[in-house]
Design a protein around this motif. Structure first.
Motif, PDB file in Angstrom:
ATOM      1  N   LEU A   1      26.374  67.669  63.449  1.00 44.51           N
ATOM      2  CA  LEU A   1      26.838  66.750  64.494  1.00 44.51           C
ATOM      3  C   LEU A   1      27.421  67.475  65.709  1.00 44.51           C
ATOM      4  O   LEU A   1      27.072  67.143  66.850  1.00 44.51           O
ATOM      5  N   PRO A   2      28.326  68.477  65.577  1.00 44.70           N
ATOM      6  CA  PRO A   2      28.857  69.150  66.773  1.00 44.70           C
ATOM      7  C   PRO A   2      27.760  69.795  67.623  1.00 44.70           C
ATOM      8  O   PRO A   2      27.785  69.704  68.853  1.00 44.70           O
TER       9      PRO A   2
ATOM     10  N   PHE B   1      24.118  54.729  57.274  1.00 45.75           N
ATOM     11  CA  PHE B   1      24.575  55.982  57.858  1.00 45.75           C
ATOM     12  C   PHE B   1      24.946  55.660  59.304  1.00 45.75           C
ATOM     13  O   PHE B   1      24.106  55.134  60.045  1.00 45.75           O
ATOM     14  N   SER B   2      26.157  55.960  59.725  1.00 45.81           N
ATOM     15  CA  SER B   2      26.585  55.507  61.048  1.00 45.81           C
ATOM     16  C   SER B   2      27.413  56.563  61.763  1.00 45.81           C
ATOM     17  O   SER B   2      27.971  57.472  61.138  1.00 45.81           O
ATOM     18  N   VAL B   3      27.467  56.411  63.097  1.00 45.42           N
ATOM     19  CA  VAL B   3      28.304  57.252  63.947  1.00 45.42           C
ATOM     20  C   VAL B   3      28.618  56.468  65.217  1.00 45.42           C
ATOM     21  O   VAL B   3      27.820  55.639  65.664  1.00 45.42           O
TER      22      VAL B   3
ATOM     23  N   ASN C   1      23.818  52.734  63.751  1.00 48.74           N
ATOM     24  CA  ASN C   1      23.814  52.474  62.313  1.00 48.74           C
ATOM     25  C   ASN C   1      22.385  52.632  61.786  1.00 48.74           C
ATOM     26  O   ASN C   1      21.478  51.930  62.227  1.00 48.74           O
ATOM     27  N   PHE C   2      22.181  53.572  60.856  1.00 49.11           N
ATOM     28  CA  PHE C   2      20.863  53.862  60.306  1.00 49.11           C
ATOM     29  C   PHE C   2      20.762  53.330  58.878  1.00 49.11           C
ATOM     30  O   PHE C   2      21.721  53.390  58.100  1.00 49.11           O
TER      31      PHE C   2
ATOM     32  N   SER D   1      32.255  60.191  66.955  1.00 50.63           N
ATOM     33  CA  SER D   1      33.350  60.040  66.010  1.00 50.63           C
ATOM     34  C   SER D   1      32.918  59.094  64.903  1.00 50.63           C
ATOM     35  O   SER D   1      31.854  58.471  64.977  1.00 50.63           O
ATOM     36  N   SER D   2      33.786  58.991  63.877  1.00 51.22           N
ATOM     37  CA  SER D   2      33.573  58.063  62.756  1.00 51.22           C
ATOM     38  C   SER D   2      32.187  58.248  62.147  1.00 51.22           C
ATOM     39  O   SER D   2      31.464  57.291  61.899  1.00 51.22           O
ATOM     40  N   CYS D   3      31.800  59.499  61.901  1.00 52.18           N
ATOM     41  CA  CYS D   3      30.488  59.787  61.310  1.00 52.18           C
ATOM     42  C   CYS D   3      30.566  59.579  59.800  1.00 52.18           C
ATOM     43  O   CYS D   3      31.428  60.160  59.125  1.00 52.18           O
TER      44      CYS D   3
END
Length: 256
Positions: free
Chosen positions: A225-226, A202-204, A189-190, A216-218
């Motif tokens: 991301l990929p 901003f999270s992933v 979590n940013f 996931s859950s970006c």
């Protein structure tokens, strides 16, 4: 992070043209020879030193972020090892209780055999003494295992408090919070990325499976991301793979 640190600051109300009035067409102000050139050189040197400072500061913060994430992953591995040790201690305690029950049964069988031999009183006294000694040994071993378990639990608790304190300081300084959501799964979590709204998140979610890392859950979605996940899996054995992934993801979030 580097993109945020190196971005130029907005123009201030007191910015003005440092050029010589003689070089500005239509300027009514006089200027002595060499005055404007010197002022322009001083301003250019100052701007160059500011840009160099920003660049060095950005590099230092990136290195600190990498070291912090490596320490977090190391501490999580230590906690996993401590949990495995606690399970092993519980198994040893169960084995000790089982051995004590078996010893009690064996003592009873010995007593019965000795009674059949005739010298019933002496044999019973000797068997009781043997069983008493064995019971005392088992009790000492059990007490030692219980003390060891208590010490390990206390050490694990203290270590967990240290990790929580480190994560709190890390979150406060750099706006990155790492939390475990499942087995081998963490949430990154940013914050402090949006200058207008520093508290914006901003999270992933990053997990480790047999086939490698997966994200996931970006939120919000970033097109990089990929590619970042693929690069992370290619260098999964490298100690810098995860820190590089975090830095790249933070830059992608900052560009949104």
């Amino acid at each position: 992070m580097a993109a945020v640190m190196a971005s130029p600051s907005p123009a201030r109300a007191f910015d003005f043209d440092y050029r010589s009035p003689a070089r500005v067409e239509g300027s009514p102000l006089p200027c002595g020879p060499g005055c404007s050139d010197r002022l322009e050189e001083v301003c250019a040197a100052s701007q160059k030193r500011v840009m160099q400072w920003r660049k060095e500061r950005s590099q230092a913060m990136n290195l600190a972020a990498q070291r912090g994430l490596q320490e977090i992953l190391h501490e999580e591995d230590v906690l996993d090892e401590l949990q495995a040790d606690l399970v092993a201690v519980e198994e040893l305690m169960e084995a000790a209780r089982h051995f004590r029950e078996e010893g009690s049964k064996l003592g009873e069988a010995v007593l019965q055999c000795m009674k059949a031999a005739g010298d019933r009183t002496e044999v019973i006294a000797q068997a009781k003494e043997i069983l008493r000694g064995a019971r005392e040994d088992y009790r000492k071993e059990l007490d030692a295992e219980e003390r060891r378990l208590a010490e390990m639990k206390e050490a694990s608790r203290a270590q967990q408090l240290d990790i929580e304190d480190f994560l709190w300081r890390y979150s406060r300084c750099l706006g990155l919070e790492v939390s475990r959501v499942a087995a081998q799964t963490v949430k990154l979590n940013f914050t402090l990325l949006d200058e207008a709204t520093p508290e914006r998140e901003f999270s992933v979610v990053l997990c480790l499976a047999k086939e490698g890392y997966a994200a996931s859950s970006c939120s919000p979605e970033v097109p990089e991301l990929p590619e970042l996940v693929e690069r992370l899996n290619q260098d999964a054995l490298s100690a810098s793979a995860v820190p590089l992934f975090v830095c790249g993801l933070r830059r992608a979030f900052a560009a949104v």
